[in-house]
Write a protein that holds these residues in place. Structure first.
Motif, PDB file in Angstrom:
ATOM      1  N   THR A  10      -5.252 -35.911 -10.890  1.00 39.87           N
ATOM      2  CA  THR A  10      -5.842 -36.493 -12.096  1.00 39.87           C
ATOM      3  C   THR A  10      -5.131 -36.058 -13.371  1.00 39.87           C
ATOM      4  N   GLY A  11      -4.172 -35.165 -13.262  1.00 41.03           N
ATOM      5  CA  GLY A  11      -3.433 -34.723 -14.440  1.00 41.03           C
ATOM      6  C   GLY A  11      -2.239 -35.617 -14.736  1.00 41.03           C
ATOM      7  N   TYR A  12      -1.543 -35.298 -15.819  1.00 40.08           N
ATOM      8  CA  TYR A  12      -0.392 -36.096 -16.237  1.00 40.08           C
ATOM      9  C   TYR A  12       0.698 -36.112 -15.169  1.00 40.08           C
ATOM     10  N   VAL A  13       1.089 -34.937 -14.686  1.00 38.35           N
ATOM     11  CA  VAL A  13       2.140 -34.867 -13.663  1.00 38.35           C
ATOM     12  C   VAL A  13       1.647 -35.455 -12.352  1.00 38.35           C
ATOM     13  N   GLY A  14       0.450 -35.071 -11.929  1.00 37.60           N
ATOM     14  CA  GLY A  14      -0.093 -35.589 -10.677  1.00 37.60           C
ATOM     15  C   GLY A  14      -0.250 -37.098 -10.682  1.00 37.60           C
ATOM     16  N   GLY A  15      -0.674 -37.634 -11.809  1.00 39.73           N
ATOM     17  CA  GLY A  15      -0.795 -39.084 -11.931  1.00 39.73           C
ATOM     18  C   GLY A  15       0.554 -39.774 -11.796  1.00 39.73           C
ATOM     19  N   SER A  16       1.576 -39.164 -12.376  1.00 38.73           N
ATOM     20  CA  SER A  16       2.934 -39.711 -12.262  1.00 38.73           C
ATOM     21  C   SER A  16       3.435 -39.634 -10.822  1.00 38.73           C
ATOM     22  N   VAL A  17       3.104 -38.537 -10.152  1.00 40.99           N
ATOM     23  CA  VAL A  17       3.532 -38.366  -8.758  1.00 40.99           C
ATOM     24  C   VAL A  17       2.861 -39.408  -7.867  1.00 40.99           C
ATOM     25  N   ILE A  18       1.560 -39.592  -8.015  1.00 43.33           N
ATOM     26  CA  ILE A  18       0.861 -40.551  -7.158  1.00 43.33           C
ATOM     27  C   ILE A  18       1.368 -41.973  -7.413  1.00 43.33           C
TER      28      ILE A  18
END
Length: 79
Positions: A10-18
């Motif tokens: 749900t974070g900025y990096v995690g959202g980009s990864v997903i």
């Protein structure tokens, strides 16, 4: 097919990864650990499965780590 357990979706990096994973491998099986119930629908909308919990749920995290082929941690330690 490989399975991925994603922490911090749900974070900025995690959202980009997903998003990148979905673009590159649309059929990839992704499970995301989500702490805040308000974010569950947004993560499910990506096609990922959701596990509700946090880093405080050590047994839950450990079980998911062993149940998946790949673990990606984009979360910070702020609980």
């Amino acid at each position: 097919m490989s399975t991925i357990f994603l922490l911090g979706a749900t974070g900025y990096v995690g959202g980009s990864v997903i998003t990148a994973l979905r673009e590159q491998r649309p059929n990839l099986e992704i499970t995301a650990l989500v702490r805040n119930p308000a974010h569950v629908d947004a993560i499910r909308a990506t096609g990922a499965s959701v596990i509700h919990g946090s880093f405080n749920d050590a047994k839950l995290v450990e079980d998911q780590v062993y149940a998946h082929d790949v673990v990606i941690n984009t979360a910070d330690s702020n609980n």
